[in-house]
Every structure is written in C-alpha cells, then in structure tokens.
Write an enzyme that holds these catalytic residues in place. Structure first.
Site, mmCIF file in Angstrom:
data_model
loop_
_atom_site.group_PDB
_atom_site.id
_atom_site.type_symbol
_atom_site.label_atom_id
_atom_site.label_comp_id
_atom_site.label_asym_id
_atom_site.label_seq_id
_atom_site.Cartn_x
_atom_site.Cartn_y
_atom_site.Cartn_z
ATOM 1 N N SER A 148 0.833 -1.199 0.000
ATOM 2 C CA SER A 148 0.000 0.000 0.000
ATOM 3 C C SER A 148 0.873 1.256 0.000
ATOM 4 C CB SER A 148 -0.960 -0.038 1.185
ATOM 5 O OG SER A 148 -1.972 0.934 1.070
ATOM 6 N N GLU A 242 -10.055 -4.447 -5.499
ATOM 7 C CA GLU A 242 -9.614 -3.312 -4.685
ATOM 8 C C GLU A 242 -9.601 -2.030 -5.513
ATOM 9 O OE1 GLU A 242 -5.355 -2.726 -3.770
ATOM 10 O OE2 GLU A 242 -5.137 -4.874 -4.156
ATOM 11 N N HIS A 272 -7.276 -5.571 -1.033
ATOM 12 C CA HIS A 272 -6.067 -4.791 -0.774
ATOM 13 C C HIS A 272 -5.175 -5.480 0.264
ATOM 14 C CE1 HIS A 272 -3.780 -1.079 -0.884
ATOM 15 N NE2 HIS A 272 -3.860 -0.941 0.424
#
Length: 305
Positions: A148, A242, A272
C-alpha cells in the site's frame, strides 16, 4: 473461485470497517485498532524479533530459521502514511522471512500528520544506507518492498537512491502499491462496491495528512508520475477487488515503457494487501510463496563480487 476462508475474512473486514465508521475514531485510536487487528495472530514459536534503533528511527529484525545472514528484505509497511507499525506487520514479515530465506528489517518510519513529506522517505533511505554502510550488506543481496503506502514509499526510496547515485538493491516487491495520491484510477469507482477494506472517499482525504498542499502528482509522493528508468526488477501483486487496482496496472505499464523488468499478477477475488491475512487465507500464503520463489531466483542468479 475464492476459498471459504477468504470469504470469512472478507466479511470480517467489512464488519471491522463498519465498526470503525460508527466510532469515528481519532488517529491514535485508528492506529491502535489497526495494530490490534493485524497483530492478533500469535507468531510461530521459531520467529525471532529484535528491536533496534537506526539513528533515531525504531526498527525490527524479524528472522526465521531459514534466513540467510547476509540476505535482507527491507520492508516498508503500509497504512496511508499515517497508520501502521512494526508490530502490526510481524506476522507478514515472518512469513516473508521464511519464504525468501531472508532476514526482514521493518522500519518504524515517521508518520503523518505529525511528520509530513519527506520524513518517511528520509527514514527509509537512511535505513537502506545503514544496511549497506553500517551492516555491510551487499546491495545485490537486498530486496526492498512494501504494501500500500509502503509500496509507494518503496518506489520513492528507490527513486531517491537512484538520483543520489547509490547502488540499488536487487529487486523490489510491491504489494497493492499506492502510487497515485490524486486518486485518478478508474478502479476507485469500478471496484468500490467489492472492496471490503478501502473506500474512495477516505482514500482521497488521507493524502492531505502526508503532503499538505503539495501537488499530489509530485513523483516522490505519487511514483506513477515519476521517471522510472533505471529502477531494479520488480514484482507487483494486486487484488482484483480493490479500488487501488489501477494504481498497480498503470504503474506496471509505465515501468515497462521505461525499460524496467516487471512481473505482475492480479489475484482474482482478493482485496487490498490480502497477503497480511495468510494465517487464515490460503490464497495469501500461496502469494507469499510466489514472492519467495521470485526472490530466490533473483538473488541466486547474482554473484557477489
């Protein structure tokens, strides 16, 4: 077809998100809640955790018995640049250590809004240079990666090192990387109803804590817009369900145009950073095993001078 275990975890994430929305927690409460969620699984008994300091930055060595002493995976955690911790990522780090036969170094880089750009990049660059200069680790035996925001930070770190003429690591591992803080990917809308973990509104508000009034297309905060030439080979994993799917798809396209060697996989029915749920989700452990195979092939093909 998604496993029944993944469906159960998906529902758990939806429930957790709904609870958080009702509470309207402070940043400190959000940090604690995420850490509690991600550190709830006991570590395997053979995992070693060694808390250290790199200058003023806390960090942790996470090591399993398979780890080779001179092989290091520098892992930069996610959390939108304002959440996340070494403790939250111990389980994932331990699984990466086992899969890649590496010692994993996780870094407690400074978080926003207390510390805005470029604090996180400075801490990550310092950690890499500490590995090379102070610990004597050959760059050819270093993997850098993150999930991320940590994936975006990984790219920003590589760009900073490249531009400073540092020797770059052997490869990068990017798990659902956040590469576009402006949030222009089509998947922000096309995947919002199937993403159990993120939502577009939060994702478009969060960047201000990290970058303030900066241009969100600055290449060191949104590496999607960077010149990627000269970066090392990279493995990119992303879930099909996602909102940040297009952050990976467009990054891979730009990297390939820039001549970067890229291995890319979209995981069906996954969300995610699903890798963080490998204790319960078989698809996550399979993805981690793929990371291990990739790293092994990359590092064993390199002869140390």
């Amino acid at each position: 077809m998604a496993s029944k275990e993944s469906l159960a975890v998906r529902q758990g994430l939806l429930d957790w998100g709904a609870q958080q929305a009702q509470k309207q927690p402070s940043i400190e409460e959000m940090r604690k809640s995420l850490e509690d969620l991600m550190s709830s699984t006991p570590l395997a008994s053979d995992v070693s955790i060694n808390r250290i300091q790199i200058g003023e930055t806390p960090a942790e060595w996470v090591t399993t018995p398979t780890a080779t002493q001179n092989r290091v995976f520098l892992f930069l955690h996610g959390g939108g640049y304002f959440l996340g911790s070494c403790k939250a990522y111990r389980d994932l780090a331990s699984r990466l250590s086992k899969a890649t036969n590496s010692r994993v170094l996780t870094v407690e880089y400074r978080l926003a809004p207390e510390h805005q750009y470029p604090a996180a990049i400075e801490d990550a660059v310092s950690a890499y240079r500490w590995l090379v200069s102070d610990q004597g680790i050959d760059p050819s035996q270093i993997i850098i990666g993150g999930d991320s925001a940590g994936g975006g930070l990984t790219l920003a770190t590589l760009l900073s090192l490249r531009d400073a003429d540092d020797t770059l690591p052997a490869a990068a591992i990017l798990l659902s990387p956040w590469t576009d803080l402006e949030g222009t990917g089509k998947s922000m809308e096309t995947r919002k109803d199937v993403d159990p973990w993120l939502n577009p509104d939060q994702n478009r508000v969060a960047p201000a804590m990290y970058i303030g009034n900066m241009d969100p297309r600055h290449p060191l905060v949104s590496p999607l817009y960077a010149d990627l030439q000269g970066l090392p080979p990279m493995l990119v994993h992303v879930g099909n369900d996602e909102i940040l799917l297009d952050d990976s798809v467009r990054l891979v396209e730009r990297a390939e145009v820039a001549g970067v060697e890229v291995s890319f996989k979209i995981f069906e029915d996954m969300w995610h950073v699903f890798h963080a749920f490998a204790t319960s989700v078989p698809e996550a452990q399979e993805a981690i095993n793929e990371i291990g195979n990739y790293v092994t092939k990359k590092l064993e093909a390199i002869e140390i001078p």
